[in-house]
Design a protein around this motif. Sequence first.
Motif, PDB file in Angstrom:
ATOM      1  N   PHE A 125       0.824  -1.197   0.000  1.00 28.12           N
ATOM      2  CA  PHE A 125       0.000   0.000   0.000  1.00 28.12           C
ATOM      3  C   PHE A 125       0.869   1.262   0.000  1.00 28.12           C
ATOM      4  O   PHE A 125       0.603   2.207  -0.746  1.00 28.12           O
ATOM      5  CB  PHE A 125      -0.932   0.012   1.220  1.00 28.12           C
ATOM      6  CG  PHE A 125      -1.702   1.289   1.342  1.00 28.12           C
ATOM      7  CD1 PHE A 125      -2.813   1.514   0.556  1.00 28.12           C
ATOM      8  CD2 PHE A 125      -1.292   2.277   2.220  1.00 28.12           C
ATOM      9  CE1 PHE A 125      -3.521   2.705   0.653  1.00 28.12           C
ATOM     10  CE2 PHE A 125      -1.990   3.461   2.328  1.00 28.12           C
ATOM     11  CZ  PHE A 125      -3.114   3.671   1.535  1.00 28.12           C
ATOM     12  N   THR A 126       1.913   1.263   0.804  1.00 28.17           N
ATOM     13  CA  THR A 126       2.807   2.417   0.877  1.00 28.17           C
ATOM     14  C   THR A 126       3.492   2.663  -0.463  1.00 28.17           C
ATOM     15  O   THR A 126       3.584   3.807  -0.923  1.00 28.17           O
ATOM     16  CB  THR A 126       3.852   2.211   1.985  1.00 28.17           C
ATOM     17  OG1 THR A 126       3.164   2.004   3.216  1.00 28.17           O
ATOM     18  CG2 THR A 126       4.769   3.408   2.103  1.00 28.17           C
ATOM     19  N   GLY A 134       4.133   5.912  -5.026  1.00 30.31           N
ATOM     20  CA  GLY A 134       4.561   5.835  -6.420  1.00 30.31           C
ATOM     21  C   GLY A 134       3.515   6.231  -7.430  1.00 30.31           C
ATOM     22  O   GLY A 134       3.849   6.617  -8.552  1.00 30.31           O
ATOM     23  N   VAL A 135       2.233   6.151  -7.058  1.00 30.07           N
ATOM     24  CA  VAL A 135       1.171   6.423  -8.029  1.00 30.07           C
ATOM     25  C   VAL A 135       0.239   7.536  -7.568  1.00 30.07           C
ATOM     26  O   VAL A 135      -0.010   8.492  -8.292  1.00 30.07           O
ATOM     27  CB  VAL A 135       0.351   5.143  -8.320  1.00 30.07           C
ATOM     28  CG1 VAL A 135      -0.797   5.437  -9.259  1.00 30.07           C
ATOM     29  CG2 VAL A 135       1.241   4.059  -8.910  1.00 30.07           C
ATOM     30  N   VAL A 136      -0.278   7.418  -6.373  1.00 23.80           N
ATOM     31  CA  VAL A 136      -1.302   8.368  -5.923  1.00 23.80           C
ATOM     32  C   VAL A 136      -0.723   9.765  -5.713  1.00 23.80           C
ATOM     33  O   VAL A 136      -1.293  10.752  -6.193  1.00 23.80           O
ATOM     34  CB  VAL A 136      -1.990   7.856  -4.639  1.00 23.80           C
ATOM     35  CG1 VAL A 136      -2.968   8.876  -4.102  1.00 23.80           C
ATOM     36  CG2 VAL A 136      -2.698   6.538  -4.927  1.00 23.80           C
ATOM     37  N   ALA A 145      -3.470   7.590 -15.069  1.00 22.16           N
ATOM     38  CA  ALA A 145      -3.770   6.454 -15.948  1.00 22.16           C
ATOM     39  C   ALA A 145      -3.372   5.136 -15.288  1.00 22.16           C
ATOM     40  O   ALA A 145      -4.109   4.149 -15.351  1.00 22.16           O
ATOM     41  CB  ALA A 145      -3.048   6.616 -17.281  1.00 22.16           C
ATOM     42  N   VAL A 146      -2.223   5.110 -14.624  1.00 19.08           N
ATOM     43  CA  VAL A 146      -1.791   3.899 -13.917  1.00 19.08           C
ATOM     44  C   VAL A 146      -2.744   3.586 -12.769  1.00 19.08           C
ATOM     45  O   VAL A 146      -3.145   2.434 -12.581  1.00 19.08           O
ATOM     46  CB  VAL A 146      -0.342   4.057 -13.400  1.00 19.08           C
ATOM     47  CG1 VAL A 146       0.027   2.926 -12.462  1.00 19.08           C
ATOM     48  CG2 VAL A 146       0.620   4.132 -14.559  1.00 19.08           C
ATOM     49  N   LEU A 147      -3.131   4.593 -12.026  1.00 17.40           N
ATOM     50  CA  LEU A 147      -4.073   4.397 -10.930  1.00 17.40           C
ATOM     51  C   LEU A 147      -5.407   3.867 -11.444  1.00 17.40           C
ATOM     52  O   LEU A 147      -5.997   2.958 -10.856  1.00 17.40           O
ATOM     53  CB  LEU A 147      -4.262   5.702 -10.168  1.00 17.40           C
ATOM     54  CG  LEU A 147      -5.166   5.660  -8.946  1.00 17.40           C
ATOM     55  CD1 LEU A 147      -4.643   4.658  -7.933  1.00 17.40           C
ATOM     56  CD2 LEU A 147      -5.277   7.031  -8.331  1.00 17.40           C
TER      57      LEU A 147
END
Length: 54
Positions: A16-17, A22-24, A41-43
């Motif tokens: 989760f971390t 890395g994304v959010v 887009a990745v999220l």
Amino acid sequence: MRLLTSHTIVLLALMFTALFTGVVLPAVWSSRPARRRAAAAVLREILLAVRRRR
């Protein structure tokens, strides 16, 4: 039999971390529009994959 062991909880917390940092965070706070679009887009793909599994 325990469903969630301490190792599983730690692994889930680390995943989760990594996902969050890395994304959010780049999707929300990046000053570069291209980076925000790419992270969003990745999220979106990750969330669609999770929904398909249910």
